[in-house]
Design an enzyme around this catalytic site. Structure first.
Site, PDB file in Angstrom:
ATOM      1  N   ASP A  34      -9.993  -3.548  -5.388  1.00 43.81           N
ATOM      2  CA  ASP A  34      -9.357  -2.698  -4.375  1.00 43.81           C
ATOM      3  C   ASP A  34      -9.854  -1.254  -4.499  1.00 43.81           C
ATOM      4  OD1 ASP A  34      -7.690  -1.327  -2.649  1.00 43.81           O
ATOM      5  OD2 ASP A  34      -5.878  -2.337  -3.302  1.00 43.81           O
TER       6      ASP A  34
ATOM      7  N   SER B 227       0.841  -1.186   0.000  1.00 47.30           N
ATOM      8  CA  SER B 227       0.000   0.000   0.000  1.00 47.30           C
ATOM      9  C   SER B 227       0.885   1.248   0.000  1.00 47.30           C
ATOM     10  CB  SER B 227      -0.958  -0.031   1.200  1.00 47.30           C
ATOM     11  OG  SER B 227      -1.963   0.937   1.086  1.00 47.30           O
TER      12      SER B 227
ATOM     13  N   HIS C 262      -8.150  -4.699  -1.247  1.00 48.64           N
ATOM     14  CA  HIS C 262      -6.900  -4.156  -0.741  1.00 48.64           C
ATOM     15  C   HIS C 262      -6.171  -5.124   0.193  1.00 48.64           C
ATOM     16  CE1 HIS C 262      -4.184  -0.809  -0.262  1.00 48.64           C
ATOM     17  NE2 HIS C 262      -4.242  -0.894   1.055  1.00 48.64           N
TER      18      HIS C 262
END
Length: 305
Positions: free
Chosen positions: A235, A148, A271
């Site tokens: 995501d 991320s 995610h």
């Protein structure tokens, strides 16, 4: 192990020990905290784990992990997953870079966000250079890993690092197209992110600053380490086209022969990747398998057994 700690007497009491089905002898390992000097003189904490038998003479490969955003600290904790690397002679290190709150709130605000965001990336590079200088590893034997916003960290550090320092880079759902994302108000999470990175729509200064470190814009014609990026089709935080654009641009620009630029998209996840206790291990195995493959391919590991 989980302990109760008495802050007055400084005594601790063992409450729980995690059982490792395959067996685990903690006496085989070394785990310690060291400090790397940053580009501006700050001391950056680094947590290191390796086998006692691993020679600290520059011959060992090393995996360096980091995050450094949103004020999230990276506490040192036991993870049996890492043993699969460490038991093969890999040194595992976590860099507690600015952008987290590992050294207090100021480690994040003001020192690790907005117009001081580059401290995060310079800290990560400083830690890598420190680990080489202290012979935990050598140039060309380092893998870096982040997910991320940590994917932005490894992408930015890859652009900063001199050629030959890194063996491989792994970005899990990496936030590598930060400039374009922060300019796209149709994405629901863009406006809430402006306090972290800046608003490049209304501020030319923010636009230029973000552009100066954004991993996608920072790619140039040069040699790069082997790269693996992952994505989740659904995501909502880091859209799948960010790593897709990054890998496509990397393939176009890299000038080394045989360099890997790989992307794995999970068509059924967002995610956080696969759900389920054991399905998650498939993704860990993919990352560690890639890292070990590169170490073996480049001669840092003689055997994968």
């Amino acid at each position: 192990s989980t302990f109760d700690y008495n802050v007055v007497s400084k005594e601790r009491k063992l409450r729980r020990t995690q059982v490792i089905p395959s067996g685990h002898n903690p006496d085989k390992y070394v785990c310690k905290r060291v400090y790397a000097k940053g580009h501006d003189g700050v001391d950056i904490p680094v947590t290191i784990m390796h086998l006692k038998d691993t020679k600290i003479d520059g011959s060992a490969p090393l995996l360096l992990y980091g995050y450094g955003s949103y004020g999230m600290s990276m506490p040192a904790y036991f993870s049996p997953n890492r043993l699969s690397l460490v038991d093969r002679g890999v040194v595992y290190a976590v860099a507690h870079v600015r952008g987290g709150t590992d050294c207090g709130y100021a480690w994040y605000d003001p020192d690790g966000k907005m117009f001081k965001k580059k401290n995060t990336f310079y800290d990560f590079l400083s830690v890598a250079n420190f680990l080489v200088a202290e012979k935990f590893t050598s140039a060309g034997k380092i893998a870096i890993h982040g997910g991320s916003a940590g994917g932005m960290l490894v992408g930015a550090m890859m652009n900063l690092a001199p050629e030959g320092l890194l063996a491989s880079v792994v970005g899990d759902v990496p936030f590598v197209d930060v400039l374009n994302t922060m300019c796209d108000t149709s994405l629901p999470l863009t406006p809430p992110e402006w306090p972290e990175w800046g608003n490049p729509i209304e501020s030319k200064e923010s636009y230029e600053y973000i552009k100066s470190y954004a991993p996608y814009e920072g790619l140039t014609e040069r040699s790069y380490p082997h790269v693996l990026a992952t994505a989740g089709l659904t995501d909502p935080r880091v859209t799948y086209w960010e790593p897709a654009k990054w890998i496509a641009r990397l393939r176009k620009l890299r000038r080394d022969q045989g360099g890997l630029s790989l992307m794995k998209t999970n068509m059924d996840a967002g995610h956080a990747g696969k759900s389920g206790r054991f399905d998650r291990l498939d993704e860990v195995a993919l990352v560690y398998g890639f890292v070990l493959h590169v170490f073996h391919k480049t001669g840092s590991l003689k055997s994968l057994d």
